[in-house]
Scaffold this motif. Structure first.
Motif, PDB file in Angstrom:
ATOM      1  N   LEU A 110      -6.071   4.587   2.685  1.00  0.00           N
ATOM      2  CA  LEU A 110      -5.945   3.147   2.912  1.00  0.00           C
ATOM      3  C   LEU A 110      -5.802   2.325   1.636  1.00  0.00           C
ATOM      4  O   LEU A 110      -5.087   1.338   1.608  1.00  0.00           O
ATOM      5  CB  LEU A 110      -7.152   2.630   3.702  1.00  0.00           C
ATOM      6  CG  LEU A 110      -7.243   3.118   5.133  1.00  0.00           C
ATOM      7  CD1 LEU A 110      -8.589   2.730   5.732  1.00  0.00           C
ATOM      8  CD2 LEU A 110      -6.114   2.542   5.950  1.00  0.00           C
TER       9      LEU A 110
ATOM     10  N   ARG B  63      -2.061   1.975  -1.883  1.00  0.00           N
ATOM     11  CA  ARG B  63      -0.954   1.166  -1.356  1.00  0.00           C
ATOM     12  C   ARG B  63       0.210   1.177  -2.342  1.00  0.00           C
ATOM     13  O   ARG B  63       0.016   1.393  -3.532  1.00  0.00           O
ATOM     14  CB  ARG B  63      -1.438  -0.262  -1.134  1.00  0.00           C
ATOM     15  CG  ARG B  63      -2.640  -0.346  -0.217  1.00  0.00           C
ATOM     16  CD  ARG B  63      -3.156  -1.754  -0.138  1.00  0.00           C
ATOM     17  NE  ARG B  63      -3.985  -2.097  -1.275  1.00  0.00           N
ATOM     18  CZ  ARG B  63      -5.291  -2.362  -1.212  1.00  0.00           C
ATOM     19  NH1 ARG B  63      -5.915  -2.320  -0.070  1.00  0.00           N
ATOM     20  NH2 ARG B  63      -5.966  -2.674  -2.281  1.00  0.00           N
TER      21      ARG B  63
ATOM     22  N   GLU C 295       3.886  -6.749   4.097  1.00  0.00           N
ATOM     23  CA  GLU C 295       3.169  -5.557   3.629  1.00  0.00           C
ATOM     24  C   GLU C 295       1.681  -5.639   3.954  1.00  0.00           C
ATOM     25  O   GLU C 295       1.053  -4.650   4.296  1.00  0.00           O
ATOM     26  CB  GLU C 295       3.392  -5.306   2.144  1.00  0.00           C
ATOM     27  CG  GLU C 295       2.920  -6.410   1.223  1.00  0.00           C
ATOM     28  CD  GLU C 295       4.037  -7.151   0.521  1.00  0.00           C
ATOM     29  OE1 GLU C 295       3.776  -8.280   0.096  1.00  0.00           O
ATOM     30  OE2 GLU C 295       5.131  -6.621   0.387  1.00  0.00           O
TER      31      GLU C 295
ATOM     32  N   GLN D 134       1.181  -4.924   7.684  1.00  0.00           N
ATOM     33  CA  GLN D 134       1.278  -3.475   7.946  1.00  0.00           C
ATOM     34  C   GLN D 134      -0.001  -2.767   7.527  1.00  0.00           C
ATOM     35  O   GLN D 134      -0.510  -1.907   8.237  1.00  0.00           O
ATOM     36  CB  GLN D 134       2.487  -2.874   7.200  1.00  0.00           C
ATOM     37  CG  GLN D 134       2.678  -1.401   7.465  1.00  0.00           C
ATOM     38  CD  GLN D 134       2.936  -1.104   8.934  1.00  0.00           C
ATOM     39  OE1 GLN D 134       3.795  -1.715   9.552  1.00  0.00           O
ATOM     40  NE2 GLN D 134       2.181  -0.175   9.506  1.00  0.00           N
ATOM     41  N   TRP D 135      -0.554  -3.152   6.365  1.00  0.00           N
ATOM     42  CA  TRP D 135      -1.794  -2.530   5.893  1.00  0.00           C
ATOM     43  C   TRP D 135      -2.949  -2.838   6.846  1.00  0.00           C
ATOM     44  O   TRP D 135      -3.756  -1.958   7.166  1.00  0.00           O
ATOM     45  CB  TRP D 135      -2.137  -3.001   4.477  1.00  0.00           C
ATOM     46  CG  TRP D 135      -3.335  -2.303   3.938  1.00  0.00           C
ATOM     47  CD1 TRP D 135      -3.359  -1.092   3.312  1.00  0.00           C
ATOM     48  CD2 TRP D 135      -4.699  -2.747   4.012  1.00  0.00           C
ATOM     49  NE1 TRP D 135      -4.660  -0.763   2.990  1.00  0.00           N
ATOM     50  CE2 TRP D 135      -5.495  -1.758   3.413  1.00  0.00           C
ATOM     51  CE3 TRP D 135      -5.308  -3.880   4.531  1.00  0.00           C
ATOM     52  CZ2 TRP D 135      -6.879  -1.873   3.309  1.00  0.00           C
ATOM     53  CZ3 TRP D 135      -6.697  -3.995   4.431  1.00  0.00           C
ATOM     54  CH2 TRP D 135      -7.461  -3.000   3.826  1.00  0.00           C
TER      55      TRP D 135
ATOM     56  N   GLN E  38      -2.745  -3.423   9.984  1.00  0.00           N
ATOM     57  CA  GLN E  38      -2.509  -2.626  11.189  1.00  0.00           C
ATOM     58  C   GLN E  38      -2.916  -1.168  10.937  1.00  0.00           C
ATOM     59  O   GLN E  38      -3.562  -0.544  11.783  1.00  0.00           O
ATOM     60  CB  GLN E  38      -1.038  -2.703  11.593  1.00  0.00           C
ATOM     61  CG  GLN E  38      -0.720  -1.995  12.872  1.00  0.00           C
ATOM     62  CD  GLN E  38       0.745  -2.159  13.258  1.00  0.00           C
ATOM     63  OE1 GLN E  38       1.547  -2.758  12.548  1.00  0.00           O
ATOM     64  NE2 GLN E  38       1.105  -1.602  14.399  1.00  0.00           N
ATOM     65  N   ASP E  39      -2.572  -0.621   9.770  1.00  0.00           N
ATOM     66  CA  ASP E  39      -2.954   0.751   9.418  1.00  0.00           C
ATOM     67  C   ASP E  39      -4.477   0.902   9.365  1.00  0.00           C
ATOM     68  O   ASP E  39      -5.026   1.918   9.797  1.00  0.00           O
ATOM     69  CB  ASP E  39      -2.354   1.161   8.070  1.00  0.00           C
ATOM     70  CG  ASP E  39      -0.847   1.288   8.100  1.00  0.00           C
ATOM     71  OD1 ASP E  39      -0.257   1.323   9.197  1.00  0.00           O
ATOM     72  OD2 ASP E  39      -0.235   1.331   7.005  1.00  0.00           O
TER      73      ASP E  39
ATOM     74  N   VAL F 154      -5.760   1.062  12.939  1.00  0.00           N
ATOM     75  CA  VAL F 154      -5.466   2.369  13.536  1.00  0.00           C
ATOM     76  C   VAL F 154      -6.423   3.424  12.974  1.00  0.00           C
ATOM     77  O   VAL F 154      -6.978   4.238  13.731  1.00  0.00           O
ATOM     78  CB  VAL F 154      -3.989   2.764  13.292  1.00  0.00           C
ATOM     79  CG1 VAL F 154      -3.733   4.221  13.634  1.00  0.00           C
ATOM     80  CG2 VAL F 154      -3.063   1.851  14.089  1.00  0.00           C
ATOM     81  N   ALA F 155      -6.655   3.407  11.663  1.00  0.00           N
ATOM     82  CA  ALA F 155      -7.561   4.372  11.043  1.00  0.00           C
ATOM     83  C   ALA F 155      -8.970   4.235  11.616  1.00  0.00           C
ATOM     84  O   ALA F 155      -9.635   5.245  11.902  1.00  0.00           O
ATOM     85  CB  ALA F 155      -7.588   4.180   9.524  1.00  0.00           C
TER      86      ALA F 155
ATOM     87  N   GLU G 218      -9.661   7.826  13.122  1.00  0.00           N
ATOM     88  CA  GLU G 218     -10.219   8.746  12.124  1.00  0.00           C
ATOM     89  C   GLU G 218     -11.674   9.078  12.407  1.00  0.00           C
ATOM     90  O   GLU G 218     -12.399   8.302  13.027  1.00  0.00           O
ATOM     91  CB  GLU G 218     -10.104   8.151  10.715  1.00  0.00           C
ATOM     92  CG  GLU G 218      -8.691   8.032  10.197  1.00  0.00           C
ATOM     93  CD  GLU G 218      -8.021   9.364   9.917  1.00  0.00           C
ATOM     94  OE1 GLU G 218      -8.720  10.383   9.692  1.00  0.00           O
ATOM     95  OE2 GLU G 218      -6.780   9.401   9.938  1.00  0.00           O
TER      96      GLU G 218
END
Length: 183
Positions: free
Chosen positions: A69, A72, A138, A141-142, A144-145, A148-149, A153
């Motif tokens: 994460l 970047r 950007e 997107q981060w 959102q990532d 999701v993690a 995870e």
């Protein structure tokens, strides 16, 4: 005589129209991040002690974690100040949540000071950015990532990752507080 009565009205109209001409996605007036421009040495030392304690007693070697994460393609310094604040607030939320998960007795004492500092920083950041602010591509997107993690995870991996990267979160906090380009 008539001119004197129109002057306040003209000033008001001019002020409103000029205000609308400039973007409002800057830091809010009541937002003071000055104290984070230089993170105190004792706060960094407390974080380092916490990381060492975690490494010694809690971290499980050989855990198969694949979380990146904080690796970047962009640097927080490349973001606008409001985007830096949004980034740091998300990083703080993640880190605080992970620190609160651990129930290991020796780690509970070691994490208290960093957890208190990070929680205070998060409170100081809240409300700094206008609610209408839309994060850049950007950063979106981060974010959102990150979401999701957190949903997919392994919790142990997330906790390990958060603790290993607390100093980066402090650097990003400092960068957000500078309100100009930072390294």
């Amino acid at each position: 005589m008539l001119c004197l009565h129109l002057t306040p009205l003209l000033v008001l109209v001019l002020g409103v129209s000029l205000g609308a001409a400039f973007p409002h996605d800057t830091l809010r007036k009541g937002c003071s991040l000055f104290r984070y421009r230089q993170i105190m040495v004792h706060e960094k030392k407390a974080v380092e002690r916490m990381q060492k304690e975690f490494q010694r007693k809690i971290r499980q070697p050989g855990r198969n974690c694949n979380i990146w994460l904080f690796d970047r393609e962009w640097m927080p310094a490349q973001l606008s100040v409001p985007n830096r604040v949004v980034l740091v607030e998300a990083e703080l939320n993640f880190t605080i949540r992970m620190l609160q998960l651990s129930t290991h007795p020796s780690f509970t004492k070691t994490r208290q000071r960093p957890l208190g500092f990070l929680t205070q920083a998060r409170e100081d950041l809240r409300g700094c950015v206008a609610p209408s602010h839309q994060p850049s591509g950007e950063l979106s997107q981060w974010l959102q990532d990150l979401q999701v993690a957190m949903e997919t995870e392994n919790t142990g991996c997330l906790e390990d990752y958060a603790i290993r990267h607390v100093l980066e979160v402090l650097d990003d906090l400092k960068c957000a507080a500078l309100q100009e380009q930072c390294s």
